[in-house]
Enzyme design. Structure first.
Site, PDB file in Angstrom:
ATOM      1  N   HIS A 133       0.879  -1.172   0.000  1.00 45.95           N
ATOM      2  CA  HIS A 133       0.000   0.000   0.000  1.00 45.95           C
ATOM      3  C   HIS A 133       0.917   1.223   0.000  1.00 45.95           C
ATOM      4  O   HIS A 133       2.035   1.164   0.528  1.00 45.95           O
ATOM      5  CB  HIS A 133      -0.834  -0.055   1.282  1.00 45.95           C
ATOM      6  CG  HIS A 133      -1.884   0.982   1.401  1.00 45.95           C
ATOM      7  ND1 HIS A 133      -1.617   2.258   1.818  1.00 45.95           N
ATOM      8  CD2 HIS A 133      -3.216   0.937   1.152  1.00 45.95           C
ATOM      9  CE1 HIS A 133      -2.751   2.952   1.843  1.00 45.95           C
ATOM     10  NE2 HIS A 133      -3.725   2.186   1.439  1.00 45.95           N
ATOM     11  N   ASP A 163       2.989  -4.456   8.030  1.00 39.36           N
ATOM     12  CA  ASP A 163       1.795  -3.634   7.844  1.00 39.36           C
ATOM     13  C   ASP A 163       0.610  -4.580   8.040  1.00 39.36           C
ATOM     14  O   ASP A 163       0.302  -5.402   7.174  1.00 39.36           O
ATOM     15  CB  ASP A 163       1.813  -3.042   6.421  1.00 39.36           C
ATOM     16  CG  ASP A 163       0.500  -2.369   6.068  1.00 39.36           C
ATOM     17  OD1 ASP A 163      -0.471  -2.480   6.840  1.00 39.36           O
ATOM     18  OD2 ASP A 163       0.440  -1.743   4.995  1.00 39.36           O
ATOM     19  N   GLN A 202      -4.646  -5.007   7.116  1.00 39.25           N
ATOM     20  CA  GLN A 202      -5.678  -5.949   6.665  1.00 39.25           C
ATOM     21  C   GLN A 202      -5.657  -7.273   7.424  1.00 39.25           C
ATOM     22  O   GLN A 202      -6.642  -8.010   7.393  1.00 39.25           O
ATOM     23  CB  GLN A 202      -5.525  -6.232   5.157  1.00 39.25           C
ATOM     24  CG  GLN A 202      -5.688  -5.025   4.255  1.00 39.25           C
ATOM     25  CD  GLN A 202      -7.089  -4.405   4.311  1.00 39.25           C
ATOM     26  OE1 GLN A 202      -8.043  -4.989   4.845  1.00 39.25           O
ATOM     27  NE2 GLN A 202      -7.219  -3.210   3.767  1.00 39.25           N
ATOM     28  N   LYS A 207     -10.485  -0.459  10.531  1.00 44.61           N
ATOM     29  CA  LYS A 207     -10.634  -1.649   9.677  1.00 44.61           C
ATOM     30  C   LYS A 207     -11.007  -2.875  10.495  1.00 44.61           C
ATOM     31  O   LYS A 207     -11.100  -3.979   9.976  1.00 44.61           O
ATOM     32  CB  LYS A 207      -9.336  -1.912   8.914  1.00 44.61           C
ATOM     33  CG  LYS A 207      -9.034  -0.842   7.859  1.00 44.61           C
ATOM     34  CD  LYS A 207      -7.834  -1.217   7.053  1.00 44.61           C
ATOM     35  CE  LYS A 207      -7.259  -0.078   6.254  1.00 44.61           C
ATOM     36  NZ  LYS A 207      -8.103   0.362   5.150  1.00 44.61           N
ATOM     37  N   CYS A 228      -4.992   2.461  -3.547  1.00 42.24           N
ATOM     38  CA  CYS A 228      -3.757   2.980  -2.943  1.00 42.24           C
ATOM     39  C   CYS A 228      -2.601   1.998  -3.117  1.00 42.24           C
ATOM     40  O   CYS A 228      -1.740   1.868  -2.230  1.00 42.24           O
ATOM     41  CB  CYS A 228      -3.939   3.324  -1.462  1.00 42.24           C
ATOM     42  SG  CYS A 228      -5.143   4.609  -1.188  1.00 42.24           S
TER      43      CYS A 228
HETATM   44  N1  C6P Z   1      -6.362   0.518   2.763  1.00 46.28           N
HETATM   45  C1  C6P Z   1      -8.193   0.204   1.229  1.00 46.28           C
HETATM   46  O1  C6P Z   1      -9.284   0.490   0.753  1.00 46.28           O
HETATM   47  P1  C6P Z   1      -5.039   3.845   6.892  1.00 46.28           P
HETATM   48  O2  C6P Z   1      -5.583   4.604   5.737  1.00 46.28           O
HETATM   49  O3  C6P Z   1      -3.827   4.511   7.468  1.00 46.28           O
HETATM   50  O4  C6P Z   1      -6.063   3.475   7.902  1.00 46.28           O
HETATM   51  O5  C6P Z   1      -4.536   2.436   6.314  1.00 46.28           O
HETATM   52  C2  C6P Z   1      -3.566   2.432   5.322  1.00 46.28           C
HETATM   53  C3  C6P Z   1      -3.355   1.059   4.790  1.00 46.28           C
HETATM   54  C4  C6P Z   1      -2.118   0.475   4.962  1.00 46.28           C
HETATM   55  N2  C6P Z   1      -1.887  -0.777   4.542  1.00 46.28           N
HETATM   56  C5  C6P Z   1      -2.835  -1.515   3.936  1.00 46.28           C
HETATM   57  C6  C6P Z   1      -2.529  -2.904   3.527  1.00 46.28           C
HETATM   58  C7  C6P Z   1      -4.105  -0.960   3.723  1.00 46.28           C
HETATM   59  O6  C6P Z   1      -5.033  -1.699   3.119  1.00 46.28           O
HETATM   60  C8  C6P Z   1      -4.360   0.359   4.143  1.00 46.28           C
HETATM   61  C9  C6P Z   1      -5.692   1.001   3.866  1.00 46.28           C
HETATM   62  C10 C6P Z   1      -7.689   0.990   2.420  1.00 46.28           C
HETATM   63  O7  C6P Z   1      -7.498  -0.692   0.764  1.00 46.28           O
HETATM   64  C11 C6P Z   1      -7.775   2.453   2.212  1.00 46.28           C
HETATM   65  S1  C6P Z   1      -6.723   3.023   0.924  1.00 46.28           S
END
Ligand code: C6P
Length: 408
Positions: free
Chosen positions: A122, A199, A202, A225, A365
């Site tokens: 991401h 990370d 998910q 999430k 993203c």
């Molecule tokens: N992915 C998706 O629709 P944040 O935005 O900081 O809460 O999470 C960022 C992030 C980091 N790593 C992974 C693997 C992610 O999936 C995400 C967030 C969302 O896929 C929003 S772009």
């Protein structure tokens, strides 16, 4: 028994009608919906306990402080951290990774040092590291993604050198749904003398995680999430590493003593939590963890696996549909990106929305991964605890409608 129907009753938003139809929410990788227990925790905090923390000695301040720190303790327990001091509250997974890049990266990396990421990151686990390429002259290397959607560990082994100082990878890809073998990746990183970050944006919502068993040095995640509110997430870091890192932001609460010409830092975890934190959302995040623990993360993982198997079987049987990532549920979970021949993903998403079905379309993203797949965008359906086979059936019917509408 995983009682999805009982679970659905806890989510007020699932009663909403979209264009007069039942909401089928399949955008859980973007953010999950919130159960009434989490909403109540938020309302209760503001209705009964609201005060700033770590400052006042009045009853409300003490209650709020206790609730905030209890939430930290719940997170520590949830991921099996050695101590709550290893849990730093931040706004989201993105901020957690930035904290490591800014604080650890700036102090411990220098010109020609190498950081290994993967092609499936991401942007949150790529762009902050690019800052250090520009600022310090470090080098980024990437573990390739195979045609099957897995990380190529053979190539990874060759990327590791004496200059590798950090390996930071996504646990579950938000595009391919692949569950990456983090224990193995971490072990190889450590053997090469590098640190290892995960990370877990998910993975933490959908599978049991034990940071001590995985032996990761840092782990980043977002509350929203995993049933929690937006605006709250955390960084896990091994105590010794966090102790050696300088503060990320300066201000109130992160100091022990302040003089006009210098300051002394507070202990962990407060050294990294400048200013009034997101108290109410941290407390509600704690309620989300209670909810998930009650269901059991192994049960959640199994539930999603079954749904993934069911959805993959149906999607793969459609000649107009291409599914990305592993084609069986064995190495992946319920985040499924796909495209329909000759129909732009945004058009698919719009047609599905008319049917009450929420999916995401775009590059999620993860632009470099889409560049590798030679796709400008994909459709993505992602499942969670309240989704059922009936939801998958509706998705399939919606896709058929899109195909019919565009007459392909
Ligand atoms: N992915 C998706 O629709 P944040 O935005 O900081 O809460 O999470 C960022 C992030 C980091 N790593 C992974 C693997 C992610 O999936 C995400 C967030 C969302 O896929 C929003 S772009």
């Amino acid at each position: 028994m995983f009682d999805t129907i009982k679970i659905q009753k806890d989510f007020p938003i699932l009663k909403r009608k979209i264009h007069g139809l039942r909401l089928v929410y399949l955008d859980n990788a973007a953010t999950t919906q919130k159960p009434k227990q989490v909403i109540k925790a938020l309302v209760d905090f503001y209705s009964k306990h609201n005060a700033n923390i770590h400052r006042g000695i009045h009853t409300l301040a003490e209650e709020a402080t206790k609730m905030h720190e209890e939430a930290r303790g719940k997170i520590a327990g949830f991921i099996h951290a050695a101590t709550p001091r290893e849990i730093i509250f931040v706004r989201n997974c993105t901020e957690a990774i930035n904290l490591v890049v800014y604080s650890w990266g700036r102090k411990f990396l220098q010109r020609h040092d190498e950081v290994i990421l993967s092609e499936s990151e991401h942007h949150s686990n790529l762009v902050p590291w690019q800052f250090l390429v520009a600022e310090l002259g470090i080098k980024l290397k990437f573990i390739p993604v195979t045609n099957e959607g897995l990380l190529d560990l053979k190539v990874y082994g060759k990327l590791l050198t004496q200059r590798t100082k950090m390996v930071s990878v996504v646990h579950i890809s938000n595009v391919l749904g692949t569950v990456n073998p983090v224990e193995k990746i971490g072990e190889m990183a450590h053997k090469a003398g590098a640190l290892f970050m995960i990370d877990a944006a998910q993975s933490l919502p959908r599978m049991p995680i034990d940071v001590q068993k995985i032996n990761c040095d840092f782990l980043a995640a977002s509350g929203h999430k995993m049933l929690g509110p937006t605006g709250i997430g955390f960084l896990y870091g091994k105590e010794k590493l966090l102790e050696a890192m300088p503060p990320f932001l300066g201000g109130g609460d992160m100091i022990r003593e302040v003089y006009l010409d210098h300051s002394l830092w507070n202990g962990l975890p407060y050294k990294f939590e400048a200013g009034t934190p997101n108290i109410a959302d941290a407390v509600a995040f704690g309620a989300a963890i209670d909810y998930l623990e009650n269901l059991g993360l192994s049960n959640i993982f199994l539930h999603e696996k079954k749904l993934t198997e069911y959805a993959l079987k149906k999607l793969l049987a459609m000649p107009e549909v291409t599914v990305y990532g592993p084609k069986t549920a064995e190495k992946r979970t319920g985040v499924i990106s796909f495209s329909i021949r000759d129909i732009h993903p945004h058009d698919v998403a719009q047609i599905l929305d008319r049917e009450g079905i929420a999916i995401r379309s775009g590059f999620h993203c993860a632009m470099p991964l889409h560049q590798k797949l030679k796709l400008p965008a994909t459709c993505r359906a992602s499942f969670y605890i309240y989704n059922t086979e009936e939801d998958v059936d509706q998705l399939i019917e919606g896709i058929k409608k899109a195909i019919k509408t565009f007459k392909i």
